[in-house]
Motif scaffolding. Sequence first.
Motif, mmCIF file in Angstrom:
data_model
loop_
_atom_site.group_PDB
_atom_site.id
_atom_site.type_symbol
_atom_site.label_atom_id
_atom_site.label_comp_id
_atom_site.label_asym_id
_atom_site.label_seq_id
_atom_site.Cartn_x
_atom_site.Cartn_y
_atom_site.Cartn_z
ATOM 1 N N GLU A 16 -12.579 -20.899 -3.871
ATOM 2 C CA GLU A 16 -12.266 -20.626 -2.302
ATOM 3 C C GLU A 16 -13.631 -20.159 -1.525
ATOM 4 O OE1 GLU A 16 -8.815 -17.983 -2.410
ATOM 5 O OE2 GLU A 16 -7.600 -19.870 -2.630
ATOM 6 N N HIS A 38 -7.158 -14.324 -0.060
ATOM 7 C CA HIS A 38 -6.620 -14.793 -1.486
ATOM 8 C C HIS A 38 -7.686 -14.374 -2.565
ATOM 9 C CE1 HIS A 38 -4.214 -18.520 0.443
ATOM 10 N NE2 HIS A 38 -3.740 -17.335 0.674
ATOM 11 N N GLU A 91 -0.740 -21.574 0.307
ATOM 12 C CA GLU A 91 -1.493 -22.927 -0.136
ATOM 13 C C GLU A 91 -0.714 -24.115 0.403
ATOM 14 O OE1 GLU A 91 -4.474 -23.602 -1.127
ATOM 15 O OE2 GLU A 91 -4.933 -21.271 -1.423
HETATM 16 FE FE LIG Z 1 -6.010 -19.874 -1.546
#
Ligand SMILES: [Fe+2]
Length: 280
Positions: A46, A79, A166
């Motif tokens: 990420e 996240h 997502e």
């Molecule tokens: Fe993510």
Amino acid sequence: MSHIQTMPLITRRVDFTFHDVHATWLADSIKTQFMQALSLFIPSSERTVIEILRTHQIQINDANIHILITELIKQEGQHAVMHRRANQAILHRHPELKWIITLQTKFMALVQKSSSPAFRLAIPVAFEHITAAISKDVLAHKEYWLGDQVKPNSASNFLLWHCLEELEHQSICHVIYKKAYPHSLTNNARIILSLLCIWLPVTVLSIFPVQLYLLIKDKTLINPRNWLPFIGFVGRTLKLFFKGGFRYRKKRETIWPRDEITLYQAACQDFNTRQNSSDT
Ligand SMILES: [Fe+2]
Ligand SMILES: [Fe+2]
């Protein structure tokens, strides 16, 4: 300015903690250890997505794309923070796995450094493909993944939240890529090449050996009765990863089919219900 059809990206404030989560927090240890292995891989992937998008944000002259990138970065940033927290709990049990994260981070940096700008922008598209595939499967087959949890735990709530977001931004990196590199056979082939030849093999090699190791450590695979379910799980997941890998060759595609909109709406509702029940 382009008019882009996507879902509105919502930044949901969450605060999951993992200190009181059971060793098996999904339907069984095979799924739990898969998600834990995946979690170790997520902060570096990420961060890579955020870095690449930030660089392209400066270069793309389109207000709508700028907003999308800013909102996507906000979601992915949160996240990564939550996964780092979850990973602390995993590494507390398995400190010997720290080197895996270091290796993944170094590999990502190396690939970024040695790629052309177009190839670099294909990386988030490839990651988006993988995370959307897993997320859709978790949201569509909650009983398979979560089992019949009477009381939801914070780790499974965390998983459902991440899957929801997502799914929400499943097409954004592809939209950004198409904006930066409008359709041509070469540009589409670049995504397919990056996905099938680099990122899917890297993901598979990053996750399944760690899952296997964790399943040996927790003694699941000491029992031969678990061997077939494990092989079945790996086969099922590989199919998910590779499914749709060639759809990027199409000139146009329907990114949000009806069934995915329904899945998304149900996931939003479920998230709100879970948040409300954890607040009370
Ligand atoms: Fe993510
Ligand atoms: Fe994502």
